[in-house]
Design a protein around this motif. Sequence first.
Motif, PDB file in Angstrom:
ATOM      1  N   ILE A  21       0.835  -1.208   0.000  1.00 38.68           N
ATOM      2  CA  ILE A  21       0.000   0.000   0.000  1.00 38.68           C
ATOM      3  C   ILE A  21       0.870   1.259   0.000  1.00 38.68           C
ATOM      4  O   ILE A  21       0.642   2.197  -0.777  1.00 38.68           O
ATOM      5  CB  ILE A  21      -0.944  -0.010   1.217  1.00 38.68           C
ATOM      6  CG1 ILE A  21      -2.053  -1.049   1.008  1.00 38.68           C
ATOM      7  CG2 ILE A  21      -1.549   1.373   1.462  1.00 38.68           C
ATOM      8  CD1 ILE A  21      -2.910  -1.290   2.226  1.00 38.68           C
ATOM      9  N   MET A  22       1.880   1.300   0.867  1.00 33.19           N
ATOM     10  CA  MET A  22       2.713   2.488   0.953  1.00 33.19           C
ATOM     11  C   MET A  22       3.503   2.727  -0.329  1.00 33.19           C
ATOM     12  O   MET A  22       3.655   3.863  -0.783  1.00 33.19           O
ATOM     13  CB  MET A  22       3.654   2.389   2.159  1.00 33.19           C
ATOM     14  CG  MET A  22       2.926   2.484   3.495  1.00 33.19           C
ATOM     15  SD  MET A  22       4.065   2.452   4.895  1.00 33.19           S
ATOM     16  CE  MET A  22       4.989   3.970   4.649  1.00 33.19           C
ATOM     17  N   ARG A  23       3.997   1.654  -0.926  1.00 32.39           N
ATOM     18  CA  ARG A  23       4.758   1.810  -2.175  1.00 32.39           C
ATOM     19  C   ARG A  23       3.861   2.317  -3.300  1.00 32.39           C
ATOM     20  O   ARG A  23       4.282   3.143  -4.112  1.00 32.39           O
ATOM     21  CB  ARG A  23       5.404   0.478  -2.560  1.00 32.39           C
ATOM     22  CG  ARG A  23       6.618   0.128  -1.712  1.00 32.39           C
ATOM     23  CD  ARG A  23       7.185  -1.240  -2.065  1.00 32.39           C
ATOM     24  NE  ARG A  23       8.366  -1.518  -1.287  1.00 32.39           N
ATOM     25  CZ  ARG A  23       9.604  -1.169  -1.612  1.00 32.39           C
ATOM     26  NH1 ARG A  23       9.818  -0.497  -2.742  1.00 32.39           N
ATOM     27  NH2 ARG A  23      10.631  -1.470  -0.840  1.00 32.39           N
ATOM     28  N   GLU A  24       2.627   1.830  -3.357  1.00 28.80           N
ATOM     29  CA  GLU A  24       1.719   2.312  -4.391  1.00 28.80           C
ATOM     30  C   GLU A  24       1.372   3.781  -4.180  1.00 28.80           C
ATOM     31  O   GLU A  24       1.300   4.561  -5.146  1.00 28.80           O
ATOM     32  CB  GLU A  24       0.442   1.459  -4.400  1.00 28.80           C
ATOM     33  CG  GLU A  24      -0.610   1.899  -5.415  1.00 28.80           C
ATOM     34  CD  GLU A  24      -0.131   1.839  -6.862  1.00 28.80           C
ATOM     35  OE1 GLU A  24      -0.703   2.585  -7.688  1.00 28.80           O
ATOM     36  OE2 GLU A  24       0.808   1.065  -7.172  1.00 28.80           O
ATOM     37  N   LEU A  25       1.186   4.193  -2.926  1.00 28.08           N
ATOM     38  CA  LEU A  25       0.895   5.601  -2.651  1.00 28.08           C
ATOM     39  C   LEU A  25       2.102   6.488  -2.947  1.00 28.08           C
ATOM     40  O   LEU A  25       1.950   7.622  -3.398  1.00 28.08           O
ATOM     41  CB  LEU A  25       0.447   5.778  -1.199  1.00 28.08           C
ATOM     42  CG  LEU A  25      -0.924   5.187  -0.852  1.00 28.08           C
ATOM     43  CD1 LEU A  25      -1.216   5.339   0.636  1.00 28.08           C
ATOM     44  CD2 LEU A  25      -2.030   5.848  -1.680  1.00 28.08           C
ATOM     45  N   MET A  26       3.303   5.975  -2.693  1.00 25.61           N
ATOM     46  CA  MET A  26       4.507   6.716  -3.073  1.00 25.61           C
ATOM     47  C   MET A  26       4.547   6.894  -4.592  1.00 25.61           C
ATOM     48  O   MET A  26       4.876   7.962  -5.111  1.00 25.61           O
ATOM     49  CB  MET A  26       5.756   5.992  -2.585  1.00 25.61           C
ATOM     50  CG  MET A  26       7.069   6.522  -3.155  1.00 25.61           C
ATOM     51  SD  MET A  26       7.514   8.175  -2.577  1.00 25.61           S
ATOM     52  CE  MET A  26       8.649   7.741  -1.255  1.00 25.61           C
ATOM     53  N   GLU A 199      16.823   7.814  -7.319  1.00 22.16           N
ATOM     54  CA  GLU A 199      16.273   8.176  -8.625  1.00 22.16           C
ATOM     55  C   GLU A 199      15.130   7.240  -9.005  1.00 22.16           C
ATOM     56  O   GLU A 199      14.143   7.661  -9.618  1.00 22.16           O
ATOM     57  CB  GLU A 199      17.366   8.133  -9.692  1.00 22.16           C
ATOM     58  CG  GLU A 199      18.514   9.126  -9.504  1.00 22.16           C
ATOM     59  CD  GLU A 199      18.120  10.583  -9.751  1.00 22.16           C
ATOM     60  OE1 GLU A 199      16.967  10.837 -10.155  1.00 22.16           O
ATOM     61  OE2 GLU A 199      18.976  11.458  -9.530  1.00 22.16           O
ATOM     62  N   HIS A 200      15.240   5.973  -8.647  1.00 25.75           N
ATOM     63  CA  HIS A 200      14.201   4.987  -8.962  1.00 25.75           C
ATOM     64  C   HIS A 200      12.947   5.233  -8.142  1.00 25.75           C
ATOM     65  O   HIS A 200      11.817   5.085  -8.643  1.00 25.75           O
ATOM     66  CB  HIS A 200      14.747   3.580  -8.697  1.00 25.75           C
ATOM     67  CG  HIS A 200      13.819   2.479  -9.097  1.00 25.75           C
ATOM     68  ND1 HIS A 200      13.234   2.397 -10.336  1.00 25.75           N
ATOM     69  CD2 HIS A 200      13.371   1.386  -8.409  1.00 25.75           C
ATOM     70  CE1 HIS A 200      12.472   1.319 -10.412  1.00 25.75           C
ATOM     71  NE2 HIS A 200      12.533   0.691  -9.253  1.00 25.75           N
ATOM     72  N   TRP A 201      13.138   5.611  -6.887  1.00 25.17           N
ATOM     73  CA  TRP A 201      12.003   5.810  -5.993  1.00 25.17           C
ATOM     74  C   TRP A 201      11.229   7.079  -6.309  1.00 25.17           C
ATOM     75  O   TRP A 201      10.010   7.065  -6.423  1.00 25.17           O
ATOM     76  CB  TRP A 201      12.513   5.885  -4.547  1.00 25.17           C
ATOM     77  CG  TRP A 201      12.351   4.617  -3.795  1.00 25.17           C
ATOM     78  CD1 TRP A 201      13.254   3.587  -3.702  1.00 25.17           C
ATOM     79  CD2 TRP A 201      11.232   4.221  -3.023  1.00 25.17           C
ATOM     80  NE1 TRP A 201      12.748   2.595  -2.917  1.00 25.17           N
ATOM     81  CE2 TRP A 201      11.507   2.954  -2.484  1.00 25.17           C
ATOM     82  CE3 TRP A 201      10.003   4.813  -2.730  1.00 25.17           C
ATOM     83  CZ2 TRP A 201      10.609   2.270  -1.669  1.00 25.17           C
ATOM     84  CZ3 TRP A 201       9.116   4.138  -1.913  1.00 25.17           C
ATOM     85  CH2 TRP A 201       9.419   2.885  -1.394  1.00 25.17           C
ATOM     86  N   PHE A 202      11.951   8.203  -6.382  1.00 16.92           N
ATOM     87  CA  PHE A 202      11.237   9.480  -6.492  1.00 16.92           C
ATOM     88  C   PHE A 202      12.025  10.518  -7.286  1.00 16.92           C
ATOM     89  O   PHE A 202      11.887  11.715  -7.063  1.00 16.92           O
ATOM     90  CB  PHE A 202      10.894  10.032  -5.102  1.00 16.92           C
ATOM     91  CG  PHE A 202      12.006   9.927  -4.088  1.00 16.92           C
ATOM     92  CD1 PHE A 202      12.985  10.901  -3.999  1.00 16.92           C
ATOM     93  CD2 PHE A 202      12.068   8.849  -3.217  1.00 16.92           C
ATOM     94  CE1 PHE A 202      14.000  10.805  -3.069  1.00 16.92           C
ATOM     95  CE2 PHE A 202      13.082   8.737  -2.282  1.00 16.92           C
ATOM     96  CZ  PHE A 202      14.061   9.726  -2.204  1.00 16.92           C
TER      97      PHE A 202
END
Length: 402
Positions: A21-26, A199-202
Amino acid sequence: MKELMRSAQLSDVRQQNYSTIMRELMRSGPTARTDLASAIGMSTGSVTRLTGALARAGLVREAAEPTTRGMGRPKVPVAIDESTYGVIGVHFGLHRINTCLIDLRGQLVAEIPATERTTNLRPLLRGAARSVRKMIDSHGLTVLGVGASTGGWVDSSSGQVHSQPVLGWQEAPLAEALHDLVGLPVLVDSQVRALALAEHWFGAAAGVDNFIHLFVGNVVGAGFVFNGSPYRGAHSAAGGLDHLPVAGRSGQTCVCGSRRCFAMVAGDLETARRARAAGLITDDQEVYDVFALAVSGNPQARRLLQDRAGVVGTATATLIELLDPELVVIGGGVSAPVDHVAVVRDAAQDRLASGRGGDATARILASAFGPHALGIAAGAIMLDAVYRSPEAFVPALTATAG
Protein backbone atom coordinates in the motif's frame (compact mmCIF):
# COMPACT_ATOMS: atom_id res chain seq x y z
CA MET A 1 3.57 -23.93 18.50
CA LYS A 2 1.15 -24.03 15.55
CA GLU A 3 -0.59 -20.94 16.91
CA LEU A 4 2.73 -19.09 17.12
CA MET A 5 3.60 -20.09 13.54
CA ARG A 6 0.20 -18.96 12.32
CA SER A 7 0.57 -15.64 14.15
CA ALA A 8 4.00 -15.10 12.57
CA GLN A 9 2.64 -15.90 9.11
CA LEU A 10 -0.23 -13.46 9.55
CA SER A 11 2.22 -10.81 10.69
CA ASP A 12 4.35 -11.38 7.59
CA VAL A 13 1.33 -11.09 5.32
CA ARG A 14 0.20 -7.91 7.09
CA GLN A 15 3.69 -6.44 6.78
CA GLN A 16 3.76 -7.21 3.07
CA ASN A 17 0.32 -5.62 2.61
CA TYR A 18 1.36 -2.48 4.45
CA SER A 19 4.45 -2.25 2.26
CA THR A 20 2.44 -2.75 -0.93
CA ILE A 21 0.00 0.00 0.00
CA MET A 22 2.71 2.49 0.95
CA ARG A 23 4.76 1.81 -2.18
CA GLU A 24 1.72 2.31 -4.39
CA LEU A 25 0.89 5.60 -2.65
CA MET A 26 4.51 6.72 -3.07
CA ARG A 27 4.26 5.88 -6.78
CA SER A 28 0.81 7.22 -7.56
CA GLY A 29 0.23 9.98 -5.01
CA PRO A 30 -3.16 10.55 -3.28
CA THR A 31 -5.50 7.72 -4.29
CA ALA A 32 -9.03 6.77 -3.33
CA ARG A 33 -9.28 3.49 -1.44
CA THR A 34 -11.35 1.82 -4.16
CA ASP A 35 -8.81 2.83 -6.81
CA LEU A 36 -5.96 1.75 -4.54
CA ALA A 37 -7.59 -1.65 -4.04
CA SER A 38 -7.93 -2.08 -7.79
CA ALA A 39 -4.32 -1.06 -8.42
CA ILE A 40 -2.81 -3.56 -5.98
CA GLY A 41 -5.33 -6.41 -6.38
CA MET A 42 -6.78 -6.28 -2.89
CA SER A 43 -10.36 -5.98 -1.63
CA THR A 44 -11.63 -2.53 -0.73
CA GLY A 45 -12.47 -3.76 2.75
CA SER A 46 -8.91 -4.95 3.34
CA VAL A 47 -7.48 -1.70 2.01
CA THR A 48 -9.82 0.30 4.26
CA ARG A 49 -8.76 -1.71 7.31
CA LEU A 50 -5.04 -1.52 6.52
CA THR A 51 -4.99 2.18 5.63
CA GLY A 52 -6.87 2.83 8.86
CA ALA A 53 -4.05 1.22 10.84
CA LEU A 54 -1.44 3.11 8.78
CA ALA A 55 -3.28 6.37 9.41
CA ARG A 56 -3.50 5.80 13.17
CA ALA A 57 0.25 5.15 13.18
CA GLY A 58 0.93 8.40 11.30
CA LEU A 59 2.16 6.83 8.05
CA VAL A 60 -0.74 7.80 5.77
CA ARG A 61 -3.43 10.44 5.94
CA GLU A 62 -6.68 11.31 4.26
CA ALA A 63 -6.43 14.09 1.71
CA ALA A 64 -8.34 17.25 2.52
CA GLU A 65 -10.71 17.11 -0.45
CA PRO A 66 -12.66 14.22 -2.00
CA THR A 67 -11.60 13.24 -5.51
CA THR A 68 -15.12 13.42 -6.91
CA ARG A 69 -18.29 15.32 -6.16
CA GLY A 70 -21.90 14.67 -7.07
CA MET A 71 -24.16 11.66 -6.59
CA GLY A 72 -23.17 9.01 -4.08
CA ARG A 73 -20.50 8.91 -1.46
CA PRO A 74 -17.40 10.93 -2.44
CA LYS A 75 -14.06 9.16 -2.82
CA VAL A 76 -11.68 10.47 -0.19
CA PRO A 77 -8.08 9.82 -1.27
CA VAL A 78 -5.37 8.64 1.08
CA ALA A 79 -1.75 9.73 0.78
CA ILE A 80 1.61 9.27 2.45
CA ASP A 81 1.76 11.45 5.57
CA GLU A 82 4.81 13.72 5.33
CA SER A 83 4.19 15.48 8.64
CA THR A 84 5.00 12.81 11.24
CA TYR A 85 8.12 10.82 10.35
CA GLY A 86 11.35 11.34 8.48
CA VAL A 87 14.73 9.75 7.88
CA ILE A 88 18.21 11.22 7.81
CA GLY A 89 20.86 10.65 5.16
CA VAL A 90 24.58 11.19 5.74
CA HIS A 91 27.08 11.16 2.89
CA PHE A 92 30.80 10.98 3.62
CA GLY A 93 32.93 12.56 0.92
CA LEU A 94 36.41 14.03 0.71
CA HIS A 95 36.49 16.91 3.24
CA ARG A 96 32.68 17.12 3.13
CA ILE A 97 29.82 15.56 5.03
CA ASN A 98 26.30 16.21 3.79
CA THR A 99 23.46 15.49 6.22
CA CYS A 100 19.90 15.65 4.91
CA LEU A 101 16.52 15.21 6.56
CA ILE A 102 13.86 13.91 4.17
CA ASP A 103 10.21 13.14 4.80
CA LEU A 104 8.38 9.94 3.89
CA ARG A 105 7.79 11.23 0.37
CA GLY A 106 11.53 11.67 -0.14
CA GLN A 107 11.24 15.46 -0.08
CA LEU A 108 14.16 17.45 1.31
CA VAL A 109 13.28 19.10 4.63
CA ALA A 110 16.69 20.41 5.67
CA GLU A 111 20.38 19.98 4.89
CA ILE A 112 23.54 20.54 6.90
CA PRO A 113 26.74 20.65 4.83
CA ALA A 114 29.96 20.40 6.85
CA THR A 115 33.57 20.82 5.84
CA GLU A 116 36.07 18.47 7.46
CA ARG A 117 39.81 18.64 6.84
CA THR A 118 40.44 15.15 8.17
CA THR A 119 39.74 11.83 6.44
CA ASN A 120 40.00 9.74 9.62
CA LEU A 121 36.90 7.70 10.36
CA ARG A 122 36.30 8.52 14.05
CA PRO A 123 36.44 12.34 13.79
CA LEU A 124 34.19 12.21 10.72
CA LEU A 125 31.70 10.02 12.57
CA ARG A 126 31.63 12.42 15.52
CA GLY A 127 31.00 15.33 13.15
CA ALA A 128 28.21 13.43 11.42
CA ALA A 129 26.63 12.55 14.78
CA ARG A 130 26.60 16.24 15.76
CA SER A 131 24.78 17.09 12.54
CA VAL A 132 22.27 14.28 13.06
CA ARG A 133 21.49 15.44 16.60
CA LYS A 134 21.15 19.04 15.43
CA MET A 135 18.77 17.95 12.69
CA ILE A 136 16.62 15.99 15.13
CA ASP A 137 16.50 18.87 17.62
CA SER A 138 15.64 21.49 14.98
CA HIS A 139 12.68 19.83 13.29
CA GLY A 140 9.39 18.29 14.37
CA LEU A 141 9.63 15.01 12.50
CA THR A 142 10.24 11.76 14.37
CA VAL A 143 13.39 10.33 12.80
CA LEU A 144 13.09 6.59 12.12
CA GLY A 145 16.72 5.94 11.22
CA VAL A 146 19.83 7.03 9.37
CA GLY A 147 21.12 5.99 5.97
CA ALA A 148 24.84 6.49 5.33
CA SER A 149 26.77 6.34 2.08
CA THR A 150 30.24 6.85 0.71
CA GLY A 151 32.23 5.96 -2.37
CA GLY A 152 34.18 2.77 -2.91
CA TRP A 153 33.35 -0.81 -1.97
CA VAL A 154 30.53 -0.80 0.60
CA ASP A 155 28.81 -3.97 1.82
CA SER A 156 25.27 -3.12 2.85
CA SER A 157 24.63 -6.52 4.43
CA SER A 158 27.53 -6.25 6.90
CA GLY A 159 27.52 -2.47 7.29
CA GLN A 160 31.21 -2.39 6.42
CA VAL A 161 33.12 -0.12 4.08
CA HIS A 162 35.65 -2.60 2.73
CA SER A 163 37.58 0.03 0.80
CA GLN A 164 37.17 3.77 0.28
CA PRO A 165 40.40 4.81 -1.51
CA VAL A 166 39.76 8.56 -1.50
CA LEU A 167 39.26 8.64 2.28
CA GLY A 168 41.77 5.87 2.94
CA TRP A 169 39.24 3.69 4.77
CA GLN A 170 39.76 -0.07 4.98
CA GLU A 171 37.28 -2.44 6.68
CA ALA A 172 35.55 0.49 8.38
CA PRO A 173 32.54 -0.56 10.56
CA LEU A 174 30.45 2.41 9.41
CA ALA A 175 26.97 1.19 10.37
CA GLU A 176 27.90 -0.07 13.83
CA ALA A 177 30.07 2.92 14.73
CA LEU A 178 27.51 5.50 13.62
CA HIS A 179 24.70 3.64 15.40
CA ASP A 180 26.69 3.76 18.65
CA LEU A 181 26.92 7.54 18.35
CA VAL A 182 23.36 8.42 17.26
CA GLY A 183 21.35 5.64 18.93
CA LEU A 184 19.18 5.09 15.85
CA PRO A 185 18.97 2.29 13.29
CA VAL A 186 21.71 2.82 10.67
CA LEU A 187 21.93 1.26 7.22
CA VAL A 188 24.77 1.84 4.76
CA ASP A 189 25.42 1.37 1.05
CA SER A 190 27.67 2.70 -1.68
CA GLN A 191 26.82 6.17 -2.91
CA VAL A 192 26.20 4.99 -6.48
CA ARG A 193 23.63 2.39 -5.40
CA ALA A 194 22.02 4.90 -3.05
CA LEU A 195 21.78 7.41 -5.90
CA ALA A 196 20.23 4.82 -8.19
CA LEU A 197 17.75 3.87 -5.47
CA ALA A 198 16.69 7.48 -4.91
CA GLU A 199 16.27 8.18 -8.63
CA HIS A 200 14.20 4.99 -8.96
CA TRP A 201 12.00 5.81 -5.99
CA PHE A 202 11.24 9.48 -6.49
CA GLY A 203 13.65 10.98 -9.02
CA ALA A 204 14.44 11.07 -12.73
CA ALA A 205 14.05 7.27 -13.12
CA ALA A 206 10.75 6.89 -11.26
CA GLY A 207 8.82 4.09 -12.94
CA VAL A 208 11.85 2.93 -14.97
CA ASP A 209 12.90 -0.62 -14.16
CA ASN A 210 16.16 -0.86 -16.15
CA PHE A 211 18.54 2.05 -15.87
CA ILE A 212 22.03 3.18 -14.87
CA HIS A 213 22.96 6.03 -12.56
CA LEU A 214 26.43 7.21 -13.57
CA PHE A 215 28.16 9.34 -10.95
CA VAL A 216 31.36 11.24 -11.66
CA GLY A 217 33.00 12.83 -8.64
CA ASN A 218 36.10 12.10 -6.57
CA VAL A 219 35.21 8.50 -7.28
CA VAL A 220 33.52 7.29 -10.45
CA GLY A 221 30.89 4.60 -10.38
CA ALA A 222 27.52 3.41 -11.57
CA GLY A 223 24.45 2.17 -9.79
CA PHE A 224 22.53 -0.42 -11.77
CA VAL A 225 18.82 -1.16 -11.47
CA PHE A 226 17.76 -4.26 -13.40
CA ASN A 227 14.13 -5.40 -13.51
CA GLY A 228 13.29 -2.95 -10.74
CA SER A 229 15.97 -4.12 -8.29
CA PRO A 230 19.44 -2.72 -7.47
CA TYR A 231 22.27 -4.93 -8.68
CA ARG A 232 25.03 -5.38 -6.09
CA GLY A 233 27.15 -8.14 -7.59
CA ALA A 234 28.46 -11.33 -6.01
CA HIS A 235 30.52 -9.44 -3.40
CA SER A 236 28.52 -6.18 -3.12
CA ALA A 237 31.18 -4.53 -5.29
CA ALA A 238 29.29 -3.89 -8.54
CA GLY A 239 29.51 -0.44 -10.08
CA GLY A 240 33.13 0.57 -9.56
CA LEU A 241 34.25 2.33 -12.74
CA ASP A 242 37.36 4.13 -11.48
CA HIS A 243 39.64 1.97 -13.63
CA LEU A 244 37.48 1.75 -16.76
CA PRO A 245 39.73 2.79 -19.70
CA VAL A 246 38.35 5.92 -21.39
CA ALA A 247 39.29 8.42 -24.07
CA GLY A 248 41.85 10.94 -22.86
CA ARG A 249 44.97 10.80 -20.75
CA SER A 250 45.72 11.99 -17.23
CA GLY A 251 48.78 13.96 -16.27
CA GLN A 252 49.26 11.56 -13.37
CA THR A 253 49.55 7.80 -13.13
CA CYS A 254 46.83 5.78 -11.40
CA VAL A 255 47.77 3.33 -8.65
CA CYS A 256 47.12 0.60 -11.23
CA GLY A 257 49.80 2.08 -13.50
CA SER A 258 47.51 3.50 -16.19
CA ARG A 259 46.91 7.11 -17.21
CA ARG A 260 43.62 6.30 -18.93
CA CYS A 261 41.45 5.22 -15.99
CA PHE A 262 38.04 6.92 -15.86
CA ALA A 263 38.63 8.51 -12.45
CA MET A 264 42.12 9.67 -13.40
CA VAL A 265 40.96 11.30 -16.63
CA ALA A 266 37.55 12.71 -15.67
CA GLY A 267 37.19 12.58 -11.87
CA ASP A 268 36.94 15.63 -9.65
CA LEU A 269 40.49 15.29 -8.34
CA GLU A 270 41.89 15.35 -11.89
CA THR A 271 39.62 18.26 -12.82
CA ALA A 272 40.93 20.25 -9.85
CA ARG A 273 44.54 19.33 -10.74
CA ARG A 274 44.07 20.63 -14.27
CA ALA A 275 42.46 23.80 -12.96
CA ARG A 276 45.48 24.41 -10.70
CA ALA A 277 47.86 23.80 -13.59
CA ALA A 278 45.94 26.37 -15.63
CA GLY A 279 46.08 28.91 -12.80
CA LEU A 280 42.32 28.89 -12.28
CA ILE A 281 42.47 27.91 -8.62
CA THR A 282 45.12 27.90 -5.90
CA ASP A 283 46.73 24.87 -4.29
CA ASP A 284 44.35 24.95 -1.32
CA GLN A 285 41.21 25.14 -3.46
CA GLU A 286 39.14 22.22 -4.76
CA VAL A 287 36.86 21.27 -7.62
CA TYR A 288 33.96 23.12 -5.96
CA ASP A 289 35.88 26.33 -6.63
CA VAL A 290 36.08 25.35 -10.32
CA PHE A 291 32.31 24.89 -10.31
CA ALA A 292 31.89 28.34 -8.76
CA LEU A 293 34.07 29.89 -11.48
CA ALA A 294 32.02 28.19 -14.18
CA VAL A 295 28.76 29.36 -12.61
CA SER A 296 30.10 32.93 -12.63
CA GLY A 297 30.84 32.61 -16.35
CA ASN A 298 34.60 31.98 -16.41
CA PRO A 299 35.25 30.64 -19.94
CA GLN A 300 38.32 28.56 -18.98
CA ALA A 301 36.47 26.82 -16.18
CA ARG A 302 33.51 26.14 -18.47
CA ARG A 303 35.78 24.72 -21.16
CA LEU A 304 37.51 22.47 -18.65
CA LEU A 305 34.18 21.08 -17.40
CA GLN A 306 32.85 20.68 -20.95
CA ASP A 307 35.92 18.66 -21.91
CA ARG A 308 35.33 16.47 -18.88
CA ALA A 309 31.68 16.03 -19.90
CA GLY A 310 32.80 14.88 -23.35
CA VAL A 311 34.86 12.10 -21.78
CA VAL A 312 31.87 11.12 -19.64
CA GLY A 313 29.74 11.01 -22.78
CA THR A 314 32.01 8.53 -24.55
CA ALA A 315 32.04 6.33 -21.44
CA THR A 316 28.24 6.57 -21.26
CA ALA A 317 28.04 5.28 -24.83
CA THR A 318 30.13 2.28 -23.79
CA LEU A 319 27.72 1.50 -20.93
CA ILE A 320 24.71 1.86 -23.23
CA GLU A 321 26.24 -0.46 -25.81
CA LEU A 322 27.06 -3.00 -23.12
CA LEU A 323 23.88 -3.02 -21.02
CA ASP A 324 21.14 -1.48 -23.22
CA PRO A 325 19.38 0.42 -20.39
CA GLU A 326 16.13 2.32 -20.82
CA LEU A 327 17.76 5.34 -19.22
CA VAL A 328 21.07 6.71 -17.97
CA VAL A 329 20.90 9.28 -15.17
CA ILE A 330 23.99 11.46 -14.83
CA GLY A 331 25.05 12.74 -11.41
CA GLY A 332 27.96 14.54 -9.83
CA GLY A 333 29.62 17.73 -11.02
CA VAL A 334 28.71 16.99 -14.64
CA SER A 335 25.05 17.72 -13.88
CA ALA A 336 25.22 20.16 -10.95
CA PRO A 337 25.87 22.90 -10.15
CA VAL A 338 26.92 23.44 -13.80
CA ASP A 339 24.78 21.34 -16.11
CA HIS A 340 26.81 19.85 -18.97
CA VAL A 341 24.55 16.87 -19.55
CA ALA A 342 23.84 18.17 -23.07
CA VAL A 343 27.55 17.74 -23.82
CA VAL A 344 27.37 14.19 -22.41
CA ARG A 345 24.41 13.43 -24.67
CA ASP A 346 26.11 14.78 -27.79
CA ALA A 347 29.32 12.86 -27.14
CA ALA A 348 27.40 9.66 -26.41
CA GLN A 349 25.26 10.02 -29.52
CA ASP A 350 28.36 10.45 -31.69
CA ARG A 351 29.78 7.16 -30.42
CA LEU A 352 26.65 5.01 -30.43
CA ALA A 353 26.13 2.66 -33.34
CA SER A 354 23.32 3.73 -35.67
CA GLY A 355 19.99 2.49 -34.35
CA ARG A 356 21.66 0.77 -31.41
CA GLY A 357 21.45 3.40 -28.71
CA GLY A 358 18.27 5.21 -29.66
CA ASP A 359 17.88 8.92 -29.07
CA ALA A 360 20.43 9.98 -26.44
CA THR A 361 18.44 13.18 -25.80
CA ALA A 362 15.63 11.13 -24.28
CA ARG A 363 17.82 8.36 -22.91
CA ILE A 364 20.35 10.43 -20.91
CA LEU A 365 19.00 12.71 -18.15
CA ALA A 366 20.43 14.79 -15.34
CA SER A 367 19.86 13.74 -11.74
CA ALA A 368 16.61 15.10 -10.29
CA PHE A 369 18.27 16.21 -7.06
CA GLY A 370 20.97 18.65 -8.17
CA PRO A 371 23.56 19.58 -5.53
CA HIS A 372 21.51 17.86 -2.79
CA ALA A 373 21.71 14.44 -4.44
CA LEU A 374 24.24 12.70 -2.20
CA GLY A 375 22.51 13.47 1.10
CA ILE A 376 19.04 12.69 -0.23
CA ALA A 377 20.29 9.43 -1.72
CA ALA A 378 21.81 8.37 1.60
CA GLY A 379 18.42 8.97 3.19
CA ALA A 380 16.79 6.81 0.51
CA ILE A 381 18.71 3.80 1.87
CA MET A 382 16.75 4.05 5.13
CA LEU A 383 13.52 5.18 3.47
CA ASP A 384 13.51 2.04 1.33
CA ALA A 385 13.88 -0.10 4.46
CA VAL A 386 10.98 1.69 6.17
CA TYR A 387 8.73 1.03 3.19
CA ARG A 388 9.77 -2.62 3.02
CA SER A 389 9.13 -3.26 6.73
CA PRO A 390 7.08 -0.42 8.25
CA GLU A 391 6.24 -2.34 11.44
CA ALA A 392 9.95 -2.78 12.19
CA PHE A 393 10.44 1.00 12.40
CA VAL A 394 7.04 2.23 13.64
CA PRO A 395 5.97 0.29 16.74
CA ALA A 396 2.66 2.17 16.79
CA LEU A 397 1.71 0.31 13.63
CA THR A 398 1.92 -3.07 15.39
CA ALA A 399 -0.12 -1.69 18.26
CA THR A 400 -2.91 -0.55 15.92
CA ALA A 401 -2.93 -3.77 13.83
CA GLY A 402 -5.91 -5.15 15.67
